[in-house]
Each structure stands twice: as C-alpha cells, then as structure tokens.
Design a protein around this motif. Structure first.
Motif, PDB file in Angstrom:
ATOM      1  N   UNK A  66       0.866  -1.174   0.000  1.00  0.00           N
ATOM      2  CA  UNK A  66       0.000   0.000   0.000  1.00  0.00           C
ATOM      3  C   UNK A  66       0.905   1.226   0.000  1.00  0.00           C
ATOM      4  N   UNK A  67       0.382   2.343  -0.472  1.00  0.00           N
ATOM      5  CA  UNK A  67       1.222   3.542  -0.528  1.00  0.00           C
ATOM      6  C   UNK A  67       0.385   4.799  -0.309  1.00  0.00           C
ATOM      7  N   UNK A  68       1.083   5.854   0.130  1.00  0.00           N
ATOM      8  CA  UNK A  68       0.480   7.163   0.365  1.00  0.00           C
ATOM      9  C   UNK A  68       1.573   8.210   0.185  1.00  0.00           C
ATOM     10  N   UNK A  69       1.359   9.081  -0.789  1.00  0.00           N
ATOM     11  CA  UNK A  69       2.352  10.095  -1.130  1.00  0.00           C
ATOM     12  C   UNK A  69       3.711   9.436  -1.361  1.00  0.00           C
ATOM     13  N   UNK A  70       4.734   9.767  -0.546  1.00  0.00           N
ATOM     14  CA  UNK A  70       6.063   9.200  -0.760  1.00  0.00           C
ATOM     15  C   UNK A  70       6.293   7.933   0.055  1.00  0.00           C
ATOM     16  N   UNK A  71       5.310   7.498   0.836  1.00  0.00           N
ATOM     17  CA  UNK A  71       5.487   6.346   1.725  1.00  0.00           C
ATOM     18  C   UNK A  71       4.959   5.068   1.072  1.00  0.00           C
ATOM     19  N   UNK A  72       5.690   3.975   1.287  1.00  0.00           N
ATOM     20  CA  UNK A  72       5.283   2.673   0.767  1.00  0.00           C
ATOM     21  C   UNK A  72       5.333   1.664   1.910  1.00  0.00           C
ATOM     22  N   UNK A  73       4.271   0.895   2.073  1.00  0.00           N
ATOM     23  CA  UNK A  73       4.205  -0.197   3.041  1.00  0.00           C
ATOM     24  C   UNK A  73       4.171  -1.507   2.275  1.00  0.00           C
TER      25      UNK A  73
END
Length: 841
Positions: free
Chosen positions: A565-572
């Motif tokens: 999953x991702x949000x803006x510059x973050x990736x999980x």
C-alpha cells in the motif's frame, strides 16, 4: 470434430406407446424401465436375453429411481411404490398424493426420496422411516422435475412457473436458499419437453436446458452463469445426463438428435439420430448409455462414446465447466503451505479441509482420508508395535528412529499467507471487481476471447467514466484521483505487463506500458500521488514514477510477498516471515519514504491473533497505515514514523457493533477505506465474503475502540436501572477518551514529522481541548456517584493536558457543584504543583 454415427442401434420394445423412463442401479448390474403399461422390466447388464418382468404394477408411470436393493416407481394414480430387486416383487407404498406423481428421485446414498406431483408441495421422505417427511412449500405451482445434488444436502426443483427453487436439507427444517429466474422455461407438468436441472458429479454446479435450446451451466453458492453448451440442438431439449465422471454430457431433443458433448470445451463430439428420446441414463462404469422414447422403446447403446474419445471415460472426476474455477481463486482470507514452488503439493497440516478444498466439496466418503491409518508397506514392521487400541505400549521401541527412506511419515508444512490485491474480489461467474475505493471502482467482464473493463467514479464533476476492450486480460487495478493502474499476468510468450492511464494530461498521449522480466508475475501493486509500487513473484519491489520512470528496485526481505500500500512518498510492503508456534508464518511489514530513502519501520511484526489473516491494508486519508483482519477488527499503526516505536491499535471491532447485538443479523463487512475518522465498507449479508453486482452501496461506521461489553440489568429495579444508565454513560466517555487520545497521537506525529500547516497545528490544539472536556465529563459522573469515588475523579484531573490551569480550575468547580469539598482541596493541590513545575521549567 463431431462424429455422426451411421449404424442404427436396434431398439427393444419394452412398453406400450407413451412416456417411458429408466434408471441404472448404482452398481450398474441392472437397468429398470417403466412406461404406460403395468409391467416393469429389469434388464441385466451384459445379458442380451429377455429382461425380468414384474407384472401387476401401476400403469401410466412417470418416474423411476433405484438403489442396488430396490427401486421406486411413481405413477399418475398418485402412488409411489417400492419394489425389491431381490424378490422382483412389490414391497410397499412409500407415499400417496391426491394428484398424479410427476417425478421421483433418490439421494445418492439412497436414504431420502423426493416426490413431486401436481400438488404444490414436494415431499422428502426418509427411506428407513417413511413417517419422517419434510415438506417443500415455497413454490407457488406444481414441480415438474427434482434433482438431488451428489451430497444430498441440496435439492433443485424445476417448477412449472419457470423458476428453479433450490432448498438446503442440512437442517431438520428445509430452507429455500435460492430462487433462480431466467434459467428454465415455463412448462406444464405433462409436457414432453424437459426443464430438469442435472447436477454435475463434482457437486459445484448444475446444468439445465434453456428456452433458446442451449444448455446453461450455473455454479452453486454464487448462483452465476458459467459455461454454455450452444449451437447443438435445433429442437426443444427433452433429456440431459452427465457422464459419471463429469467429462461428458449427453442430451436429446425434438430435432431427433442425441448429442454427446465434451464438458471441458462445450463442443459436440458425436451426433446420433434417434427420435422422441425422453430419458437418458449412463452406466456407472462402462462405455454404455441407455435411453427411452415416447414409443415405449429402450435403447441399450454399448460403446456409445466413440473410440477416439473413449479415454474421457477413464479420467478421474472432472471439474464442472466454470468460466473461472472457484477452486483456482486465491482468497485474501487464506493461508497456504510453503511448497518451494511446487504448487500442486496438498496441505496436510493442521488446517486440512479449508472451505475451498475439493475434499470438503465432495465429502470424505468420495475423496477418501489418507491421514487416519498406518501402512506397513515394505515389511519393516512400522505398525507391529501398536496395541489393540492403535497405540504404542509403554517401553516400545520408536520405529521412526532409523533410515528416512524406510518410513512413511507425514510432512509438516508451514502455513503461509497468500498474496492479494487490496480492494479486489475473486471471479464470480464471468466478472470481478479489480478495485473498490472512495474514488470509484474498476470491474472486468470475461468475454471468452477478451475482457471488457469499466472504470466508474463517484464524483462525475471531476472525472468521466470510461470503458475499454481489454485484450491483455488485466487482473489487478488501482485507482486514485490522478489515474488508473492495471497489470496482467504473463501469457504464453508475453511477459507480465503494467499499464498506467492518467485521467488528465496536457500532452497528446501520456499513458504508458512496461513489461516485467520473463517469468516474473505481479503479486500486488499500489498507486499514490507520487509513485507506483509493484511487488512480484521474484520477491522484488519495483518502484516507478507516475509516468513510467523506473525509480528503484530492491528485493524484499520477508517472502513470499503478500501485498503493498502507498500514500504520497510512503510505501508499506507486507511479506511472510518466520513460522510461529501455531505453524503460521508471521506477517512482517516495512514502511519507508521512497523520496527521502528513509526507512521508518523495518520488518516489524503485524499484530494478528493466532490463525487469523489480513483482509485488506491501506493508508487513511490522513496518511496512517490501517489493516482490517479476518476477526472483523480495524487497526491503525501508531507512532509509525519513529523506528521501533510502532504499535497496532484497534479502532473498531465490527463484531461489537450495536446493529449485531440482537444476534438476528448475519453480516460481515468488506473494507474499503478509512476517511474522516470513519470506517468505510460494504455490508455483506449472510455468508457472502465479497461484494457483487449490481454495484453495492458504501456504508460507514464511527470508530469505537473495544473496551468492554457491559451486560444489561435483568431486574426491573429502578435503582439498578439508574446505575446501569450511569455505567453506560461513563463507558461512552471512557471510550471517547481512549479514541481521542489515539487520534491526537496520530495528529501529533503528523505535526512533528512533517511540514505541518497552520490548520493542522490548530486541529491538534483543538483535539487536546476535546480530550480535557471528556475527562471533565467523566469526572462529573464520578462526583455524582459519591465521595468514595473521589480518588478516581482526582486521577482524571491529573490526566488533563491543559498547561494554562484553566481546565484544573474547571475541575475544581465541578467538585464544588457536587459538594465534594475534600476532592476540591486535592484538585487545588494538583493545580499548585503543576504551576510550580512550570515555573521551574
């Protein structure tokens, strides 16, 4: 290629002109035929002589069903008669109806008999106790045909109103589980045309003749149309029958044709010219098919399947012809054994018999059970040390110490979590959702040679829906406000492909497509405002910019990969980690900022109860990671920006929702998103696991951290009721306090670790004030309870966050209002101590 037979089979005159029916015994030794006259004929398989005749039977017979020991005959006089195959004589009447019998059938185990007549009610009779009868009453008109599924747990009724009624017989009281419209045509009970449902031998689907002279297969459970046998008959269909292993289907029609179809391809492989055929029966084991016609003749056709196709009869049980076989679907709520790439190794661990296993579908009696015996297959004496109870006596030498090659052991295999795409559903029939979120939804329809994909948005002021023909057969998708991302698996010589289509561009063409290395498949992918993230079967995480520039590639530490999953510059990213004590792999997650090349959490454990799985993972609208697990609990990750400080905190346990308190509702929830401090989901009724068409509505639930479940007072005493109300009020405040503390901690992290805006900092200050207000409300409840609750009330004062002293002053006024003078003194002391501590700082 279809074969047209030229040799005419000699028919045998069995009965007078009129409807004629037949049935093989399960062991295949006998064939029973009944017709319009009062003689029943029993043919011995492999014997060309005259059949055994049973005279003085009812006339105008309308159905026959048999076991190895007896057979049943239904007739227009309203009786169902039982005859013994041992004595070849009448035994007894099973039941009687006031109107003509139209069909009689037995369950596969011979324990239940179903009877339909021109009456509205269908009877299900226990054969060893004919006084035990179940009644099926939901259909408004008489039933023409009956059909038990192979397990005997369901029965399908072909009603003269043109609907199929499917009942569950699992419980003592039958339950109507489905009314199927549009499958069969409207017929009268005496019509020679058939509307009979015939269950495939694997029990997962059935076929029925349609008004268009085709044969439609429908799957049980999701009740979706599957493959169709088309372009065969030019007349109305009069009879259908699957081969015993389900590899072929035989059909007869008013066009004077008997057709043999191959199940896998739905193609006609042989055509036979026979008129007025009205009943068909396959021999249980031989290449032999028998049929009857309206002239009272019976045809026993040896080598019915042409030689070039006879190998089909030797195959094991074949699957029903699904467009997409549910057994091949990967469920998000499942764990599978590690097989080192050997995908066909079965799981023999503690979780044998998952809901999608063929053993459960067919039953252990059909598939067998290989786990409850010990075999001494090489004379090494492994079973000789067992006593009469199957246990090894004390002091016996362990036979398993020795050569590995000389023992038959049960291999232990860890259970891994399957990969899945958040927001997607498995195939049901010929369609599936590729993506469901708050922006819109993406769905695809299998058109055999290609797919058609539709992308629809909730807000049509910003985006327009679009639709396109998909020749790549995309099976995964992501959707956000910027664009739509697709991927497809490798096919023949074409590698796996990723395709991105932006919603708006200022150039002529901005969509792009790229291929993965050969042999690599996409296991999951995510789309943010900045990057595209793809996890693959090679354990790689591939990062692209929104316009296709490869940004980063690295191998994931935890494998096999599960999802991302991702949000803006973050990736999980999620992957399988070490095996826990319960035999399941621990799920590990990593969160990193791609642009800053900074790892926030590295291979930390996802907090899951033993044996549970993740249904979905996503970021909230505020950018906080969330998971929804198979227990129905929504959790968020607190302090995830600080390495080694992250904690999974429950925000909502859907099993504790007030709407389920009565216990009458059976529903689950398909997670969609977390936004505006609410859980957005799709409500699934009954046993459904995934949403289906038409497009379901979104529902939302407020967060409610699970703290306690307070029982209701049974007494009518007013004091007790008042105490209960006060307890409920205090419980609500306590829940609000914990929830607001969690949300405030998330807001604090956002302010501390990002370039926060003025509105974000203002929101944080407002949230802290709300926490203090909640504590004051809790304190007021405690003050009403009495002086003995003063210490608890004082503890609440110490939790106040306000640094100006105004909230402590307000707490003193609350104590004064309720006359708690001692408490008021203690509160002033707390205020003075806090003030002096501030002056020292």
């Amino acid at each position: 290629m279809a074969t047209t037979t030229q040799v005419r089979l000699r028919g045998r005159p069995a009965h007078t002109r009129g409807p004629t029916f037949l049935s093989y015994t399960p062991d295949g030794t006998k064939l029973i035929t009944v017709g319009s006259n009062n003689t029943t004929r029993v043919y011995k398989t492999g014997f060309d002589g005259e059949p055994t005749n049973i005279d003085d039977c009812p006339e105008q017979n309308t159905g026959v069903a048999s076991t190895d020991d007896f057979f049943l005959v239904g007739s227009e006089d309203g009786n169902v008669s039982k005859f013994s195959l041992e004595t070849m004589a009448f035994d007894k009447y099973i039941t009687r109806c006031s109107l003509p019998i139209r069909d009689v059938t037995l369950s596969l185990d011979g324990k239940w008999c179903a009877v339909s007549s021109d009456e509205l009610v269908v009877k299900i009779i226990r054969m060893n106790d004919t006084s035990s009868v179940m009644f099926l009453r939901e259909q408004p008109k008489p039933v023409k045909h009956l059909s038990f599924d192979p397990s005997g747990k369901h029965i399908a009724l072909s009603c003269t109103d043109g609907l199929v009624y499917v009942y569950s017989l699992i419980n003592d009281e039958p339950e109507l589980v489905r009314k199927i419209d549009g499958l069969i045509r409207t017929l009268e009970t005496e019509d020679e045309i058939s509307s009979k449902v015939v269950w495939h031998p694997d029990g997962r689907a059935f076929a029925a003749p349609t008004a268009t002279r085709d044969i439609q297969v429908m799957s049980r459970g999701d009740w979706e149309n599957q493959r169709t046998f088309t372009n065969g008959h030019n007349g109305d269909i009069t009879a259908l029958a699957w081969s015993p292993n389900g590899a072929m289907l035989a059909s007869a029609a008013k066009d004077w044709k008997v057709l043999l179809w191959e199940t896998k391809t739905q193609k006609v492989i042989a055509t036979y010219d026979y008129a007025d055929v009205m009943d068909i029966s396959w021999h249980p084991t031989k290449n032999l098919l028998s049929f009857t016609n309206t002239e009272g003749w019976v045809y026993i056709y040896n080598d019915f399947v042409p030689e070039e196709h006879s190998h089909l009869l030797k195959l094991p049980l074949q699957p029903a012809p699904f467009i997409h076989d549910p057994l091949s679907e990967i469920s998000a709520n499942a764990r599978r054994p590690i097989t080192n790439g050997l995908k066909d190794i079965p799981n023999r661990g503690a979780r044998r018999g998952t809901p999608d296993s063929l053993d459960d579908i067919l039953g252990s009696d059909i598939m067998g059970d290989e786990d409850d015996f010990v075999v001494d297959d090489d004379g090494a004496g492994y079973a000789s040390g067992l006593n009469a109870n199957g246990k090894r006596p004390n002091g016996a030498v362990d036979p398993y110490v020795g050569s590995v090659n000389k023992r038959r052991t049960q291999a232990w295999e860890p259970q891994i979590h399957d990969s899945f795409q958040p927001g997607s559903t498995p195939w049901r029939g010929n369609r599936k959702y590729l993506c469901l979120n708050l922006i819109g939804f993406v769905w695809t329809v299998d058109q055999d040679t290609h797919n058609t994909i539709t992308v629809e948005f909730y807000d049509h002021e910003f985006h327009r829906d679009f639709h396109f023909t998909d020749t790549f057969l995309y099976d995964k998708a992501c959707l956000n406000e910027n664009g739509t991302l697709f991927s497809c698996p490798p096919n023949d010589d074409t590698p796996a492909t990723i395709f991105y289509r932006p919603h708006e561009t200022w150039t002529a063409r901005a969509d792009w497509r790229t291929q993965l290395p050969k042999g690599e498949e996409v296991t999951a992918m995510s789309l943010s405002d900045s990057f595209i993230t793809v996890t693959t079967s090679a354990q790689y995480v591939r990062i692209y910019t929104l316009f296709g520039i490869p940004y980063r590639v690295y191998r994931q530490k935890s494998s096999p990969t599960v999802t991302c999953a991702s949000w803006r510059d973050y990736v999980l990213t999620l992957g399988n980690g070490p095996v826990g004590a319960d035999g399941n792999t621990k799920l590990l997650y990593t969160i990193q900022n791609i642009k800053r090349d900074e790892i926030c959490q590295s291979e930390d454990v996802v907090a899951l109860p033993e044996g549970e799985t993740i249904k979905s993972v996503f970021f909230s609208d505020n950018g906080d990671p969330c998971i929804y697990d198979s227990t129905g609990t929504l959790l968020t990750l607190l302090h995830w920006r600080t390495p080694s400080q992250a904690t999974w905190v429950p925000l909502l346990d859907t099993k504790l929702l007030s709407r389920l308190a009565s216990g009458k509702k059976q529903e689950t929830y398909f997670p969609v998103a977390v936004a505006d401090n609410k859980f957005h989901c799709i409500i699934l009724k009954g046993t459904d696991q995934y949403p289906y068409f038409p497009r379901p509505l979104l529902s939302e639930f407020d967060f409610q951290i699970p703290l306690s479940s307070k029982p209701k007072a049974d007494s009518g005493d007013d004091a007790e009721a008042e105490a209960e109300n006060e307890s409920d009020e205090l419980g609500k405040f306590e829940s609000d306090f914990v929830l607001k503390s969690v949300l405030t901690a998330q807001q604090q992290d956002l302010v501390d670790f990002t370039k926060s805006s003025h509105s974000q900092r203002t929101a944080l200050a407002r949230m802290e004030v709300e926490i203090d207000k909640t504590l004051l409300q809790m304190m007021a409840v405690e003050c009403r309870e009495g002086e003995e609750r003063g210490m608890r009330a004082l503890e609440m004062v110490t939790l106040l966050r306000d640094s100006t002293g105004r909230m402590i002053e307000a707490a003193g006024k609350v104590a004064e209002r309720y006359g708690r003078n001692v408490l008021g003194e203690k509160i002033r002391e707390v205020g003075e101590m806090r003030l002096s501590a501030m002056e020292e700082d």
